[in-house]
Scaffold this active site. Structure first.
Site, PDB file in Angstrom:
ATOM      1  N   HIS A  49      29.564   2.771  17.412  1.00 19.77           N
ATOM      2  CA  HIS A  49      28.348   2.421  16.775  1.00 19.77           C
ATOM      3  C   HIS A  49      27.400   1.562  17.629  1.00 19.77           C
ATOM      4  O   HIS A  49      26.297   2.031  18.056  1.00 19.77           O
ATOM      5  CB  HIS A  49      28.753   2.279  15.416  1.00 19.77           C
ATOM      6  CG  HIS A  49      27.376   1.687  14.587  1.00 19.77           C
ATOM      7  ND1 HIS A  49      26.228   2.483  14.319  1.00 19.77           N
ATOM      8  CD2 HIS A  49      27.001   0.466  14.178  1.00 19.77           C
ATOM      9  CE1 HIS A  49      25.191   1.978  13.817  1.00 19.77           C
ATOM     10  NE2 HIS A  49      25.700   0.499  13.612  1.00 19.77           N
ATOM     11  N   HIS A  73      24.990  -6.528  17.437  1.00 19.55           N
ATOM     12  CA  HIS A  73      24.703  -6.806  16.243  1.00 19.55           C
ATOM     13  C   HIS A  73      25.450  -6.662  14.901  1.00 19.55           C
ATOM     14  O   HIS A  73      24.883  -7.259  13.932  1.00 19.55           O
ATOM     15  CB  HIS A  73      23.447  -5.543  15.996  1.00 19.55           C
ATOM     16  CG  HIS A  73      23.829  -4.170  15.573  1.00 19.55           C
ATOM     17  ND1 HIS A  73      24.490  -3.192  16.306  1.00 19.55           N
ATOM     18  CD2 HIS A  73      24.078  -3.631  14.127  1.00 19.55           C
ATOM     19  CE1 HIS A  73      24.845  -2.205  15.684  1.00 19.55           C
ATOM     20  NE2 HIS A  73      24.482  -2.455  14.388  1.00 19.55           N
ATOM     21  N   GLU A  77      28.177  -9.954  10.785  1.00 12.38           N
ATOM     22  CA  GLU A  77      28.551  -9.530   9.495  1.00 12.38           C
ATOM     23  C   GLU A  77      29.715  -8.738   9.095  1.00 12.38           C
ATOM     24  O   GLU A  77      30.352  -9.044   8.192  1.00 12.38           O
ATOM     25  CB  GLU A  77      27.372  -8.267   9.467  1.00 12.38           C
ATOM     26  CG  GLU A  77      27.220  -7.804   8.042  1.00 12.38           C
ATOM     27  CD  GLU A  77      26.149  -6.796   7.939  1.00 12.38           C
ATOM     28  OE1 GLU A  77      26.199  -5.893   7.017  1.00 12.38           O
ATOM     29  OE2 GLU A  77      25.165  -6.979   8.667  1.00 12.38           O
ATOM     30  N   ASP A  78      30.352  -8.167  10.384  1.00 12.84           N
ATOM     31  CA  ASP A  78      31.760  -7.442  10.152  1.00 12.84           C
ATOM     32  C   ASP A  78      32.718  -8.126  10.890  1.00 12.84           C
ATOM     33  O   ASP A  78      33.976  -7.636  10.704  1.00 12.84           O
ATOM     34  CB  ASP A  78      31.381  -6.080  10.727  1.00 12.84           C
ATOM     35  CG  ASP A  78      30.461  -5.146   9.726  1.00 12.84           C
ATOM     36  OD1 ASP A  78      30.141  -5.671   8.698  1.00 12.84           O
ATOM     37  OD2 ASP A  78      30.009  -4.333  10.528  1.00 12.84           O
ATOM     38  N   ASP A 140      19.669   1.041  14.771  1.00 14.62           N
ATOM     39  CA  ASP A 140      20.892   1.138  14.148  1.00 14.62           C
ATOM     40  C   ASP A 140      20.925   2.138  12.722  1.00 14.62           C
ATOM     41  O   ASP A 140      21.768   3.021  12.507  1.00 14.62           O
ATOM     42  CB  ASP A 140      20.916  -0.289  13.585  1.00 14.62           C
ATOM     43  CG  ASP A 140      22.164  -0.473  12.362  1.00 14.62           C
ATOM     44  OD1 ASP A 140      23.124  -0.116  12.735  1.00 14.62           O
ATOM     45  OD2 ASP A 140      21.947  -0.933  11.325  1.00 14.62           O
ATOM     46  N   ASP A 261      -0.320  26.414  11.082  1.00 10.50           N
ATOM     47  CA  ASP A 261      -0.273  25.591  12.355  1.00 10.50           C
ATOM     48  C   ASP A 261       1.314  24.827  12.505  1.00 10.50           C
ATOM     49  O   ASP A 261       1.152  23.537  12.366  1.00 10.50           O
ATOM     50  CB  ASP A 261      -1.399  24.381  12.201  1.00 10.50           C
ATOM     51  CG  ASP A 261      -1.270  23.542  11.071  1.00 10.50           C
ATOM     52  OD1 ASP A 261      -0.687  24.280   9.845  1.00 10.50           O
ATOM     53  OD2 ASP A 261      -1.794  22.550  11.037  1.00 10.50           O
TER      54      ASP A 261
END
Length: 728
Positions: A49, A73, A77-78, A140, A261
């Site tokens: 990812h 990134h 957080e993880d 992301d 169009d």
């Protein structure tokens, strides 16, 4: 090294980015070690990812720092790694970008929606300090959308809705059309799969004849442009992306056959002079449709987009759209604000030029200062920054961009709050117009002011379209009418306290009030009360928050006794005589244990009978309950019971809804129940192989009449073919 890492390095080299590849390798190794053992829902190692996100930024030709931050990134957080560990290895700039895209941590929120709104608010604040934060976040989100099929259906809908409401319009604001289009098309696939695939199928069926038509035009144009002596031009046909066609069909109520169009002819040339020369040539070859010409070269969009646009009648009288631009304009149209991060010879971006391009972001930050409620901030954001635009002029010829349907009030406050506050009227194209007049593209606006005017009218809040104007009007009332706002705020709080059966002294403890002052950015209790008075935050929200703190000081039995678990408290003096348990009166017996039988789910209005059980009190059944029919006449344990008639007592009733499955079905069913103001206590749904959705709903009702009414309403919902009450 992984395939993802090799592809990233190839993109960096291909786009000739001024990047130290050893830093990229260091970030890759760090991220891979940090995410070791983690997998995505797809089953892939998690490192895939961040590498894909970094690859998207490399395609946008962003700088090396952004690409490093993209690889890292999700670390804070993880994983167990901290900001300090990242700072030691990669420096302050990378950490600032990573923290900008990291969601808020362990902060308690009342609802999931509030948490989501606060996360978005944090992201926008970080974005105001460095626009690269949002570019990383968009990349992301794009990769998450590409892999959305691995999420649960309800999560797919939730993410797609947020994407089309926030992230796609944001990509548009930043001019990154290649990301905007992909986000919109993927979102549509999950929000209306039937509509999406139906559209794809219909377009595919007539693709060949449309492509033949466009090829005829592009070949003619290519020959004529060369004859004109313009070298290096590229002429091609570009199919419009699905969401733009879908949106046009919905808003203009047209079928696909009525939209001609579907393909736009795009001409890319070397200079602005060539753009206008090609425009003249096109007008000689094909007849322009009046009112369709737009010159975004002379008047660029706020997101930096430049092109000449027109719609013309082609061969056989079929309309087609043409876009004419230079190669540099084409690059900016594709990558927007990201074009400023193409580092050449070690040089950076021109910050002054960048500031000019991001004036709308300054307006956003100005709006955020006085917006106490995060959800309100996001709602205003959708209305204001992501609305379609109208371009108008000042008397001096300056271009002002405003949301569609803006009025002279919005225009006045976009110039300066002092002009808005002193406004007495407005001239549009030299003619006096009411303040409610909706501005049109090309209007020239002159604001008439007077020193005798002492501020805006509250009615202007209903007329103004932009949140910028409404915010400035509210600011005036906040400053000029403080005493009035304070008094009104106190009245609203007293009213809400009275409604909930609580007192000011019970809830407004200094330490609890301090929590609210910090959360909503007020300095004192008086500021908070004045804020309630002018509408910055509601009394109900404040009382609810304080009530949560109050409940923490009480024992469970005290909470129950005071009725603090209910949404609206009934004051002691309002309480009526004791209600029998479960609303059942047992003939000749008081304070008896009574329970409603689950085998037949009786509700008020049903004919009922009681059955004296061994050790479990009286079990109440419907007289037609299959369990009671056989013993109705002979059993001496039967007892007469009746309903206690009161709207204060509610009962649970189960119903089953059978419906042909389709999109937005659950939302429509719950909306019908919500509009009827009937509490929905439980829902269980499944879809059969025949695509029939079976929904088992548990409702809280007061009588059978109410139940019969909601069943009738549910039967009127599209695709519903059966609604039954569960008797067994």
């Amino acid at each position: 090294m992984s395939d993802g890492y090799s592809r990233l390095i190839e993109k960096i080299k291909e786009n000739k980015l001024n990047c130290d590849l050893s830093i990229i390798e260091k970030a890759y190794n760090f991220s891979k070690a940090a995410h070791e053992g983690q997998h995505r829902e797809s089953g892939e190692p998690y490192i895939v990812h961040p590498l894909e996100v970094a690859g998207i930024l490399a395609e946008l030709e962003l700088d090396c720092t952004s690409i490093v931050a993209a690889i890292l990134h999700d670390i804070i957080e993880d994983t167990a790694y901290t900001s300090e560990q990242l700072r030691e290895n990669f420096g302050d700039e990378v950490v600032m970008l990573v923290e900008g895209v990291t969601k808020l941590g362990k902060i308690p929120y009342t609802t999931k929606e509030e948490q989501q709104a606060e996360n978005l608010r944090k992201m926008f604040l970080a974005m105001s300090k460095d626009i690269r934060v949002i570019l990383i976040k968009l990349a992301d989100r794009l990769h998450n959308m590409r892999t959305l099929k691995y999420k649960a259906p309800e999560k797919q809908t939730e993410i797609a809705k947020e994407t089309i409401e926030i992230y796609a319009p944001l990509a548009h604001r930043l001019g990154i059309s290649k990301i905007k289009w992909e986000l919109e098309d993927i979102s549509l696939r999950y929000l209306d799969p039937q509509g999406y695939y139906d559209l794809v199928d219909k377009i595919a069926k007539k693709r060949k004849e449309r492509e033949a038509y466009i090829t005829q035009i592009t070949e003619t144009l290519s020959v004529k442009i060369k004859e004109l002596g313009i070298e290096g031009a590229q002429v091609d046909g570009r199919p419009k992306h699905f969401y733009s066609i879908y949106k046009k069909m919905k808003t203009k109520h047209k079928t696909l056959e009525e939209i001609y169009d579907l393909f736009a002819v795009r001409v890319i040339v070397n200079s602005v002079q060539d753009c206008y020369a090609v425009l003249g040539l096109v007008h000689e070859l094909y007849k322009p449709i009046p009112g369709r010409f737009k010159d975004y070269i002379a008047m660029p969009k706020p997101n930096m987009y430049q092109s000449l646009h027109n719609t013309l009648l082609g061969p056989e009288g079929i309309p087609f759209e043409i876009q004419i631009r230079t190669w540099e304009m084409h690059r900016v149209a594709e990558v927007g604000i990201a074009a400023h991060w193409k580092y050449k010879d070690g040089g950076g971006t021109n910050s002054t030029e960048l500031d000019k391009k991001l004036t709308w972001l300054k307006q956003l930050m100005e709006l955020q200062k006085d917006m106490r409620d995060a959800k309100e901030f996001i709602d205003n954001l959708k209305i204001d920054l992501f609305a379609d635009e109208v371009f108008v002029f000042t008397p001096k010829g300056d271009v002002i961009s405003l949301p569609v349907d803006s009025t002279p009030i919005d225009f006045a406050y976009s110039i300066h709050s002092a002009i808005g506050n002193k406004m007495m009227g407005a001239k549009v194209n030299g003619k006096l117009e009411p303040l409610s007049y909706k501005l049109k593209n090309g209007d020239i606006i002159e604001i008439l002011t007077s020193s005798s005017i002492h501020g805006p009218s509250r009615d202007w809040l209903k007329i103004a379209k932009s949140s910028q104007a409404r915010n400035k009007i509210n600011q005036w009332f906040k400053k000029e009418k403080r005493e009035e706002n304070l008094l009104r705020g106190k009245e609203l709080v007293e009213k809400e306290l009275k409604k909930q059966g609580l007192t000011f002294s019970q809830l407004f403890k200094a330490e609890w009030v301090d929590i609210l002052l910090k959360k909503y950015n007020f300095n004192t209790l008086d500021d908070l009360l004045a804020g309630i008075g002018y509408g910055a935050v509601t009394a109900a929200k404040i009382i609810t928050r304080l009530k949560e703190e109050y409940k923490k000081t009480l024992k469970p039995e005290e909470i129950e006794a005071l009725g603090l678990d209910s949404a609206v408290q009934v004051r002691p003096e309002q309480k009526k005589k004791a209600v029998p348990e479960n609303g059942i009166i047992v003939k000749g017996i008081e304070n008896c244990l009574v329970r409603l039988s689950r085998c037949c789910n009786p509700v008020p209005g049903d004919d009922i009978i009681g059955y004296i059980t061994r050790g479990r009190g009286v079990s109440v059944h419907r007289r037609d309950c299959s369990n009671m029919v056989n013993i109705m006449e002979n059993d001496d344990r039967l007892i007469e019971v009746s309903w206690y008639t009161s709207s204060n007592v509610s009962y649970k009733a189960d119903i089953t809804v059978m419906v042909n499955d389709r999109t937005e079905l659950l939302m429509e069913i719950t909306n019908v129940i919500g509009e009827a103001k009937i509490p929905l206590k439980a829902i269980n749904a499944r879809t059969t192989r025949d695509q029939v959705a079976v929904m088992n709903l548990t409702l809280e009702i007061t009588n059978t009449e109410q139940l019969d009414n909601i069943i009738k309403k549910l039967k009127k919902v599209k695709s519903v073919f059966e609604v039954t009450r569960n008797k067994q």
